[in-house]
Scaffold this motif. Structure first.
Motif, PDB file in Angstrom:
ATOM      1  N   GLU A   1      72.076  56.572   1.452  1.00 52.48           N
ATOM      2  CA  GLU A   1      72.856  57.053   0.312  1.00 52.48           C
ATOM      3  C   GLU A   1      73.816  55.966  -0.166  1.00 52.48           C
ATOM      4  OE1 GLU A   1      75.435  60.267   1.367  1.00 52.48           O
ATOM      5  OE2 GLU A   1      76.141  59.290   3.189  1.00 52.48           O
ATOM      6  N   ASN A   2      74.267  56.150  -1.388  1.00 53.42           N
ATOM      7  CA  ASN A   2      75.289  55.264  -1.929  1.00 53.42           C
ATOM      8  C   ASN A   2      76.656  55.901  -1.723  1.00 53.42           C
ATOM      9  OD1 ASN A   2      73.261  53.577  -2.799  1.00 53.42           O
ATOM     10  ND2 ASN A   2      73.208  54.409  -4.872  1.00 53.42           N
ATOM     11  N   GLN A   3      77.664  55.083  -1.419  1.00 51.56           N
ATOM     12  CA  GLN A   3      78.999  55.606  -1.165  1.00 51.56           C
ATOM     13  C   GLN A   3      80.004  54.969  -2.122  1.00 51.56           C
ATOM     14  OE1 GLN A   3      79.141  54.609   3.102  1.00 51.56           O
ATOM     15  NE2 GLN A   3      79.184  56.803   3.523  1.00 51.56           N
ATOM     16  N   TYR A   4      80.918  55.808  -2.646  1.00 52.65           N
ATOM     17  CA  TYR A   4      81.957  55.344  -3.552  1.00 52.65           C
ATOM     18  C   TYR A   4      83.293  55.306  -2.814  1.00 52.65           C
ATOM     19  CZ  TYR A   4      78.790  56.245  -7.494  1.00 52.65           C
ATOM     20  OH  TYR A   4      77.739  56.236  -8.368  1.00 52.65           O
ATOM     21  N   TRP A   5      84.072  54.249  -3.068  1.00 57.19           N
ATOM     22  CA  TRP A   5      85.399  54.133  -2.470  1.00 57.19           C
ATOM     23  C   TRP A   5      86.395  53.797  -3.575  1.00 57.19           C
ATOM     24  CZ3 TRP A   5      85.282  55.284   2.692  1.00 57.19           C
ATOM     25  CH2 TRP A   5      84.040  55.187   3.324  1.00 57.19           C
ATOM     26  N   ASN A   6      87.526  54.469  -3.565  1.00 58.36           N
ATOM     27  CA  ASN A   6      88.527  54.287  -4.608  1.00 58.36           C
ATOM     28  C   ASN A   6      89.392  53.057  -4.344  1.00 58.36           C
ATOM     29  OD1 ASN A   6      90.074  55.163  -6.929  1.00 58.36           O
ATOM     30  ND2 ASN A   6      91.686  55.713  -5.484  1.00 58.36           N
ATOM     31  N   ILE A   7      89.772  52.331  -5.410  1.00 59.17           N
ATOM     32  CA  ILE A   7      90.720  51.212  -5.329  1.00 59.17           C
ATOM     33  C   ILE A   7      91.993  51.641  -6.060  1.00 59.17           C
ATOM     34  CG2 ILE A   7      91.198  48.811  -5.933  1.00 59.17           C
ATOM     35  CD1 ILE A   7      88.190  48.321  -5.988  1.00 59.17           C
ATOM     36  N   PRO A   8      93.114  51.796  -5.360  1.00 62.90           N
ATOM     37  CA  PRO A   8      94.366  52.213  -6.016  1.00 62.90           C
ATOM     38  C   PRO A   8      94.972  51.037  -6.790  1.00 62.90           C
ATOM     39  CG  PRO A   8      94.751  51.843  -3.680  1.00 62.90           C
ATOM     40  CD  PRO A   8      93.281  51.642  -3.899  1.00 62.90           C
ATOM     41  N   ILE A   9      94.509  50.819  -8.006  1.00 59.84           N
ATOM     42  CA  ILE A   9      94.832  49.589  -8.731  1.00 59.84           C
ATOM     43  C   ILE A   9      96.318  49.462  -9.072  1.00 59.84           C
ATOM     44  CG2 ILE A   9      92.516  49.278  -9.655  1.00 59.84           C
ATOM     45  CD1 ILE A   9      93.439  50.523 -12.255  1.00 59.84           C
ATOM     46  N   ALA A  10      97.036  50.579  -9.197  1.00 63.26           N
ATOM     47  CA  ALA A  10      98.454  50.502  -9.546  1.00 63.26           C
ATOM     48  C   ALA A  10      99.291  49.932  -8.408  1.00 63.26           C
ATOM     49  CB  ALA A  10      98.987  51.878  -9.934  1.00 63.26           C
ATOM     50  N   ASN A  11      98.721  49.901  -7.186  1.00 65.56           N
ATOM     51  CA  ASN A  11      99.443  49.361  -6.031  1.00 65.56           C
ATOM     52  C   ASN A  11      98.702  48.163  -5.443  1.00 65.56           C
ATOM     53  OD1 ASN A  11     101.563  49.295  -4.176  1.00 65.56           O
ATOM     54  ND2 ASN A  11     100.484  50.579  -2.710  1.00 65.56           N
ATOM     55  N   THR A  12      97.951  47.447  -6.296  1.00 61.20           N
ATOM     56  CA  THR A  12      97.133  46.320  -5.834  1.00 61.20           C
ATOM     57  C   THR A  12      97.568  45.043  -6.545  1.00 61.20           C
ATOM     58  OG1 THR A  12      95.244  47.751  -5.354  1.00 61.20           O
ATOM     59  CG2 THR A  12      94.773  45.419  -5.704  1.00 61.20           C
ATOM     60  N   THR A  13      97.716  43.965  -5.770  1.00 61.18           N
ATOM     61  CA  THR A  13      98.102  42.680  -6.365  1.00 61.18           C
ATOM     62  C   THR A  13      96.882  41.894  -6.820  1.00 61.18           C
ATOM     63  OG1 THR A  13      98.137  41.698  -4.151  1.00 61.18           O
ATOM     64  CG2 THR A  13     100.224  42.441  -5.057  1.00 61.18           C
ATOM     65  N   CYS A  14      95.864  41.784  -5.946  1.00 64.56           N
ATOM     66  CA  CYS A  14      94.694  41.016  -6.347  1.00 64.56           C
ATOM     67  C   CYS A  14      93.440  41.545  -5.670  1.00 64.56           C
ATOM     68  CB  CYS A  14      94.879  39.525  -6.053  1.00 64.56           C
ATOM     69  SG  CYS A  14      94.949  39.119  -4.305  1.00 64.56           S
ATOM     70  N   LEU A  15      92.314  41.221  -6.294  1.00 69.39           N
ATOM     71  CA  LEU A  15      90.999  41.650  -5.824  1.00 69.39           C
ATOM     72  C   LEU A  15      90.159  40.402  -5.637  1.00 69.39           C
ATOM     73  CD1 LEU A  15      89.172  44.223  -5.437  1.00 69.39           C
ATOM     74  CD2 LEU A  15      88.541  43.963  -7.829  1.00 69.39           C
ATOM     75  N   LEU A  16      89.705  40.151  -4.403  1.00 72.84           N
ATOM     76  CA  LEU A  16      88.876  38.995  -4.103  1.00 72.84           C
ATOM     77  C   LEU A  16      87.427  39.448  -3.985  1.00 72.84           C
ATOM     78  CD1 LEU A  16      91.188  37.439  -1.382  1.00 72.84           C
ATOM     79  CD2 LEU A  16      90.646  36.368  -3.566  1.00 72.84           C
ATOM     80  N   LEU A  17      86.544  38.855  -4.783  1.00 71.34           N
ATOM     81  CA  LEU A  17      85.146  39.256  -4.792  1.00 71.34           C
ATOM     82  C   LEU A  17      84.305  38.185  -4.105  1.00 71.34           C
ATOM     83  CD1 LEU A  17      84.930  40.605  -8.460  1.00 71.34           C
ATOM     84  CD2 LEU A  17      85.322  41.898  -6.353  1.00 71.34           C
ATOM     85  N   GLY A  18      83.699  38.556  -2.987  1.00 72.14           N
ATOM     86  CA  GLY A  18      82.864  37.635  -2.231  1.00 72.14           C
ATOM     87  C   GLY A  18      81.423  37.693  -2.688  1.00 72.14           C
ATOM     88  N   THR A  19      80.502  37.334  -1.790  1.00 72.85           N
ATOM     89  CA  THR A  19      79.088  37.270  -2.149  1.00 72.85           C
ATOM     90  C   THR A  19      78.515  38.656  -2.391  1.00 72.85           C
ATOM     91  OG1 THR A  19      78.549  37.267   0.203  1.00 72.85           O
ATOM     92  CG2 THR A  19      78.678  35.135  -0.890  1.00 72.85           C
ATOM     93  N   GLY A  20      77.548  38.717  -3.293  1.00 69.47           N
ATOM     94  CA  GLY A  20      76.823  39.956  -3.531  1.00 69.47           C
ATOM     95  C   GLY A  20      77.613  41.018  -4.266  1.00 69.47           C
ATOM     96  N   THR A  21      78.611  40.609  -5.065  1.00 69.53           N
ATOM     97  CA  THR A  21      79.412  41.585  -5.796  1.00 69.53           C
ATOM     98  C   THR A  21      79.115  41.513  -7.285  1.00 69.53           C
ATOM     99  OG1 THR A  21      81.214  39.982  -5.876  1.00 69.53           O
ATOM    100  CG2 THR A  21      81.348  41.684  -4.187  1.00 69.53           C
TER     101      THR A  21
END
Length: 315
Positions: A42-62
């Motif tokens: 199955e596919n799984q979704y996870w929430n990112i609380p963007i209002a409390n996030t400084t940065c998002l680092l995207l590695g391989t396969g994103t």
């Protein structure tokens, strides 16, 4: 506009989260930013609380959807692409930042920065100021952090105190930035040796392409610090190219200058401690983020950059 205001309710200097993601899809769904992972059944979704996030680092396969990027930009989240693999953040590629666009960021800091930046003597004074702040932060963190003390990282120990004292003395005498960089390299080499000794890591040589655990954790942690530095500079409206120490020909060099404020104090010791304890990369990352919050690393970066911008021109 109400949604935009809500997203920016938490000051950047108080935000707690940094995310590193790989092998997933970042998307917008029902007004939230999520990342989708593909499990076996199955596919799984996870929430990112963007209002409390400084940065998002995207590695391989994103991958990243346009709608998700729009929401991240509204919330003022810095997005960066980086290298990855079995041991992520090997610095196989230079990180590239996607900075949100806003014409309403403050102007006083970039104007103050520009007043001193073109003057070699004043730029050197600011570089010294940042180096002093770097040592003060290290002494403060290593004096207050009980966990680091238990692992032998105490700023009052003779070898550490001597290394810091010599560094500060040479910093004050440095007549040009190249001398500061040389002094910095000598200190960092000593701190690596001290950390390897305290953690009983054995022989250690700092190599960014090396695959041993301590080197991999140092690379990984440094990227987290770069994320905080890039966020600080973006919020204050100072372009990354106006460095005071690292090469002026490198577009993102100021990010490295500001990240150096906290790297020795937090990333360096925990990289060796976590390597000794055979921690996973996720455990190491969580330890770094916890230390950032505990010691108010982002607040410290904001304070130092604002101080340099407003006082540098008057030195």
């Amino acid at each position: 506009m109400e949604q935009l205001t809500d997203l920016k309710a938490i000051l950047h200097s108080k935000r707690a989260n940094i995310y590193y993601l790989e092998k997933c899809r970042v998307m917008q769904k029902d007004g939230r930013v999520l990342y989708l992972t593909e499990a076996k059944n199955e596919n799984q979704y996870w929430n990112i609380p963007i209002a409390n996030t400084t940065c998002l680092l995207l590695g391989t396969g994103t991958s990243l959807t346009q709608a998700a990027m729009r929401m991240l930009a509204q919330a003022g989240v810095m997005v960066g692409f980086c290298g990855g693999g079995d041991t992520p953040l090997l610095m196989a590629t230079e990180i590239e930042w996607l900075s949100p666009q806003s014409e309403y960021r403050p102007t006083e800091y970039i104007q103050g920065w520009m007043q001193f930046w073109f003057d070699d003597a004043k730029r050197l004074l600011v570089a010294r100021q940042l180096q002093r702040a770097r040592i003060e932060f290290l002494q403060s963190v290593w004096a207050r952090d009980k966990d680091l003390k238990l692992e032998g990282f105490n700023a009052n120990d003779a070898d550490i105190a001597q290394a810091l004292e010599i560094f500060l003395s040479k910093t004050e005498k440095a007549a040009k930035v190249s001398e500061l960089l040389q002094t910095e390299a000598q200190l960092t080499k000593q701190l690596y040796k001290i950390a390897a000794n305290r953690s009983q890591y054995g022989d250690f040589v700092r190599e960014r392409e090396a695959v041993d655990t301590a080197n991999a954790f140092l690379n990984h942690g440094n990227y987290l610090a770069y994320g905080l530095a890039a966020t600080t500079l973006w919020v204050l409206g100072i372009p990354h190219g106006f460095a005071v120490m690292h090469g002026k020909t490198r577009r993102g060099a100021l990010v490295f200058d500001i990240a150096d404020l906290i790297k020795d104090a937090i990333i360096l010791p925990w990289a060796f401690i976590c390597a000794k304890e055979k921690a996973t990369e996720q455990e190491f990352r969580q330890q770094c983020l916890q230390a950032f919050t505990q010691h108010k690393a982002l607040d410290f970066m904001f304070e130092q950059v604002k101080s340099a911008a407003l006082k540098g021109a008057n030195q």
